[in-house]
Scaffold this active site. Structure first.
Site, PDB file in Angstrom:
ATOM      1  N   LYS A  54       0.839  -1.206   0.000  1.00 60.50           N
ATOM      2  CA  LYS A  54       0.000   0.000   0.000  1.00 60.50           C
ATOM      3  C   LYS A  54       0.870   1.249   0.000  1.00 60.50           C
ATOM      4  O   LYS A  54       0.613   2.201  -0.748  1.00 60.50           O
ATOM      5  CB  LYS A  54      -0.915   0.013   1.234  1.00 60.50           C
ATOM      6  N   GLN A  98      -5.042  -1.386   9.477  1.00 59.40           N
ATOM      7  CA  GLN A  98      -5.034  -2.737   8.911  1.00 59.40           C
ATOM      8  C   GLN A  98      -5.739  -3.707   9.860  1.00 59.40           C
ATOM      9  O   GLN A  98      -5.448  -3.752  11.054  1.00 59.40           O
ATOM     10  CB  GLN A  98      -3.574  -3.165   8.661  1.00 59.40           C
ATOM     11  N   ASP A 121     -11.658   3.171   4.135  1.00 63.47           N
ATOM     12  CA  ASP A 121     -12.137   1.782   4.136  1.00 63.47           C
ATOM     13  C   ASP A 121     -13.667   1.731   4.131  1.00 63.47           C
ATOM     14  O   ASP A 121     -14.245   0.644   3.991  1.00 63.47           O
ATOM     15  CB  ASP A 121     -11.673   1.080   5.422  1.00 63.47           C
TER      16      ASP A 121
HETATM   17  N1  GUN Z   1      -7.479  -6.473   5.841  1.00 63.65           N
HETATM   18  C1  GUN Z   1      -7.750  -7.156   4.689  1.00 63.65           C
HETATM   19  N2  GUN Z   1      -8.368  -6.353   3.806  1.00 63.65           N
HETATM   20  C2  GUN Z   1      -8.474  -5.144   4.402  1.00 63.65           C
HETATM   21  C3  GUN Z   1      -9.016  -3.902   3.959  1.00 63.65           C
HETATM   22  O1  GUN Z   1      -9.556  -3.739   2.863  1.00 63.65           O
HETATM   23  N3  GUN Z   1      -8.949  -2.896   4.878  1.00 63.65           N
HETATM   24  C4  GUN Z   1      -8.403  -3.054   6.109  1.00 63.65           C
HETATM   25  N4  GUN Z   1      -8.395  -2.003   6.926  1.00 63.65           N
HETATM   26  N5  GUN Z   1      -7.897  -4.176   6.532  1.00 63.65           N
HETATM   27  C5  GUN Z   1      -7.926  -5.220   5.677  1.00 63.65           C
END
Ligand code: GUN
Length: 297
Positions: A54, A98, A121
């Site tokens: 990311k 995350q 998100d």
């Molecule tokens: N863990 C796996 N996919 C995601 C996501 O799209 N956002 C977040 N915050 N954590 C994740």
């Protein structure tokens, strides 16, 4: 006729290029780059890999990346204090914590601390409600990426199509269902307690599988001409002589040659998530700066 392979990797790369092309105009107007803060608590290896990619993708798109890596025992209060600090930081447009958090954290409370305007998100109660009411807001990245792939295959109008979503998670299944309802599909959410699952899947024009069970959906469950979006990423046990097992989705890809189109694993939905995260960050940046949403994203 062989199923079309939906190339999420190429689609995501093209989206990332459009985002990168739109960033300089924002930076000129706002006098700063868009910024995304990613918070990782603990050292789960898979999460570390995601967070690193990311960060790289953010910088490659011309945005600022703020990475916060915290010890697993930092504690709920310190984590929330960091989120409050990021909420106040003018240079931060998006905040992503995350998930999953290590044991002992209250995820609901952590998510609730995020400013909804920076909730890239789409998980805060405000953004969940906006999605449910079909009002503008920030949408969860993976489901939005799936919608882009579906529209690419089926056109703008999905009205009246039968959609079955397998899985009811907050990150994927539930928001996916809302997005498809908002697109006028007839939506069924199937989950671990669903009876007659095969029959339900067999009538679907659109199948979204997000259960995390390797190749659970067999080819015989899918109707001719269905469009199949496989969100699962499962690693099989290694074959003798292999160091690592193969990655497979929730759908038995090799058995699905009679469907209209299907996403492969890897290279299908996975690459879309980060691309949409960058899109959401740029959209959040525009809205926070009082600018109209960027077009074509
Ligand atoms: N863990 C796996 N996919 C995601 C996501 O799209 N956002 C977040 N915050 N954590 C994740």
């Amino acid at each position: 006729m062989a199923a079309e392979r939906i190339d999420g990797k190429a689609f995501a790369a093209a989206l990332r290029e459009r985002i990168a092309a739109a960033v300089p105009a924002f930076s000129r107007e706002a006098g700063r780059k868009p910024g995304l803060a990613v918070v990782l608590v603990g050292n789960d290896p898979a999460s570390e890999v995601y967070v690193r990619s990311k960060g790289k993708a953010t910088v490659a798109a011309g945005m600022k990346s703020f990475e916060h890596k915290l010890d697993a025992d930092i504690g709920q209060e310190s984590l929330i204090a960091l989120i409050h600090q990021l909420n106040e930081d003018e240079g931060v447009d998006g905040i992503l914590v995350q998930l999953p958090l290590p044991d002992g954290y209250d995820e609901g409370e952590v998510v609730a601390a995020i400013d909804p305007a920076k909730d890239v998100d789409g998980l805060t109660a405000e953004n969940v409600a906006r999605l449910a009411n079909n009002e503008p807001g920030l949408r969860p990245c993976t489901p939005w990426g799936c919608m882009m792939l579906l529209h690419d295959r089926l056109g703008d109008d999905l009205s009246g199509l039968d959609a079955v979503i397998m899985g009811r998670s907050q990150l994927v299944g539930r928001p996916m269902a809302q997005l498809l309802v908002n697109a006028n599909c007839t939506v069924t959410i199937a989950h671990s307690r669903t009876r007659n699952l095969e029959e339900i899947v067999r009538r679907a024009d659109i199948v979204v599988a997000a259960v995390g069970r390797p190749e659970m959906v067999r080819g015989s469950w899918l109707k001719d001409g269905a469009v199949v979006v496989d969100v699962g990423i499962n690693r099989l046990d290694p074959e003798p002589g292999q160091e690592r097992g193969r990655l497979v989705g929730d759908v038995a890809y090799e058995e699905a040659d009679h469907v209209k189109a299907i996403t492969p694993v890897p290279g299908g939905v996975g690459p879309m998530t980060i691309a949409v995260l960058l899109r959401n960050t740029l959209v959040a940046a525009h809205r926070r700066a009082g600018l109209p949403d960027p077009e074509g994203l």
